[in-house]
Design an enzyme around this catalytic site. Structure first.
Site, short mmCIF file in Angstrom:
data_model
loop_
_atom_site.label_atom_id
_atom_site.label_comp_id
_atom_site.label_asym_id
_atom_site.label_seq_id
_atom_site.Cartn_x
_atom_site.Cartn_y
_atom_site.Cartn_z
N SER A 154 -7.10 -1.08 46.06
CA SER A 154 -7.85 -0.97 47.39
C SER A 154 -7.36 -1.86 48.33
O SER A 154 -6.57 -2.65 48.22
CB SER A 154 -9.09 -0.99 47.21
OG SER A 154 -10.18 -1.19 48.34
N TYR A 167 -16.40 -5.39 44.43
CA TYR A 167 -15.46 -4.56 44.51
C TYR A 167 -14.12 -5.25 44.78
O TYR A 167 -13.21 -5.17 44.34
CB TYR A 167 -15.86 -3.19 45.58
CG TYR A 167 -14.74 -2.43 45.87
CD1 TYR A 167 -14.90 -1.30 44.83
CD2 TYR A 167 -13.96 -2.50 46.63
CE1 TYR A 167 -14.14 -0.22 44.93
CE2 TYR A 167 -13.28 -1.44 46.90
CZ TYR A 167 -13.17 -0.09 46.13
OH TYR A 167 -12.21 0.72 46.31
#
Length: 273
Positions: A154, A167
């Site tokens: 990510s 996350y």
């Protein structure tokens, strides 16, 4: 073999975890179009069946397996079911993951009042949800002597993105795990077993919809900040991940391992000036 042939995944058996998600759908579609046999894994049986029907409509073979990637016993059973059907596994796409609502820290929330248990759940889903399938399906790939594993990283692993603590920590772990496992597999099994990661830019998914869209259907201030930070000045479309996925799974990327490829409209490269 011509250059176009090196991109083919015909008769490759590829496992996709998180296949019921928005990005998972794009991955599954790409694999079907490239000629792979696809094992679609996820928790939602209805969506799994939808994926199978879409794959078969493209003329490819599919197998749906309901599984929780954090449950080792279930993942082992899934592996056995796939091997019983096709006899081997050539590729793995670790697409299970995403943020969870409780792990998002709101702007008006006291940072230190955040429930750490929710953060840990996000870390488990994204990091352990990558490690567990890799150790189970990856063993088959490694012992067969050839194959490719794709993890999903990510932007949050290279840029500090506010509010998504769990996350962010997990995706840093995925990047580190990608590099570590790529080296270990190469040293132990040779140059035919590879591990890489794709770092998508900002795509509208079910997990981030409440962060990127207002109730009236327009982009939120947060979404607009992402768009302003991209030279392309727009969010990504899931189909724009297809080419990178097929490249990394195919022989076209035979010398590529331990890398994270950004598909982000230039977000990670741009300083804003």
């Amino acid at each position: 073999m011509g250059i176009l042939d090196t991109f083919s995944l015909r008769n490759h058996v590829v496992v996709v975890t998180g296949a019921t998600g928005v990005l998972g759908k794009a991955f599954v579609d790409a694999l079907a179009e490239a000629g792979a046999k696809i094992a679609v894994l996820g928790r939602n049986t209805e969506k799994l069946q939808e994926r199978v029907e879409a794959i078969e409509a493209k003329g490819a073979e599919a197998l749906a397996v309901q599984v929780d990637v954090l449950n080792e016993e279930e993942v082992i059973k899934a592996k056995d079911e796939i091997l019983a059907k096709w006899g081997t596994i050539n590729g793995l796409v670790n697409a299970a993951g995403g943020n969870i609502p409780g792990a998002t820290i709101q702007p008006d929330q006291n940072l230190f009042d955040h429930d750490v248990k929710d953060t840990l759940k996000a870390i488990e889903l994204n990091l352990y949800g990558t490690i567990i399938p890799t150790h189970i399906f990856g063993r088959v790939i490694a012992e067969s002597g050839k194959g490719s594993i794709i993890n999903i990283s990510s932007l949050a692993a290279s840029r500090p993105i506010t509010r998504v603590l769990g996350y962010t920590v997990a995706k840093h772990g995925v990047d580190g795990y990608t590099k570590w496992m790529s080296v270990e597999l190469a040293l132990r099994y040779g140059d035919k077993v590879r591990v890489n990661a794709i770092a998508p830019g900002v795509f509208l998914t079910e997990q981030n919809r409440n962060l990127l869209m207002d109730s009236n259907g327009s982009y939120s201030d947060r979404a607009q900040k992402f768009i302003n930070g991209m030279p392309f000045q727009r969010l990504g479309e899931p189909d724009e991940l297809k080419g990178t996925l097929v490249y990394l799974l195919s022989d076209a990327s035979a010398l590529v391992t331990g890398e994270t490829i950004f598909v982000d409209g230039g977000f990670n490269s741009w300083c804003g000036v």
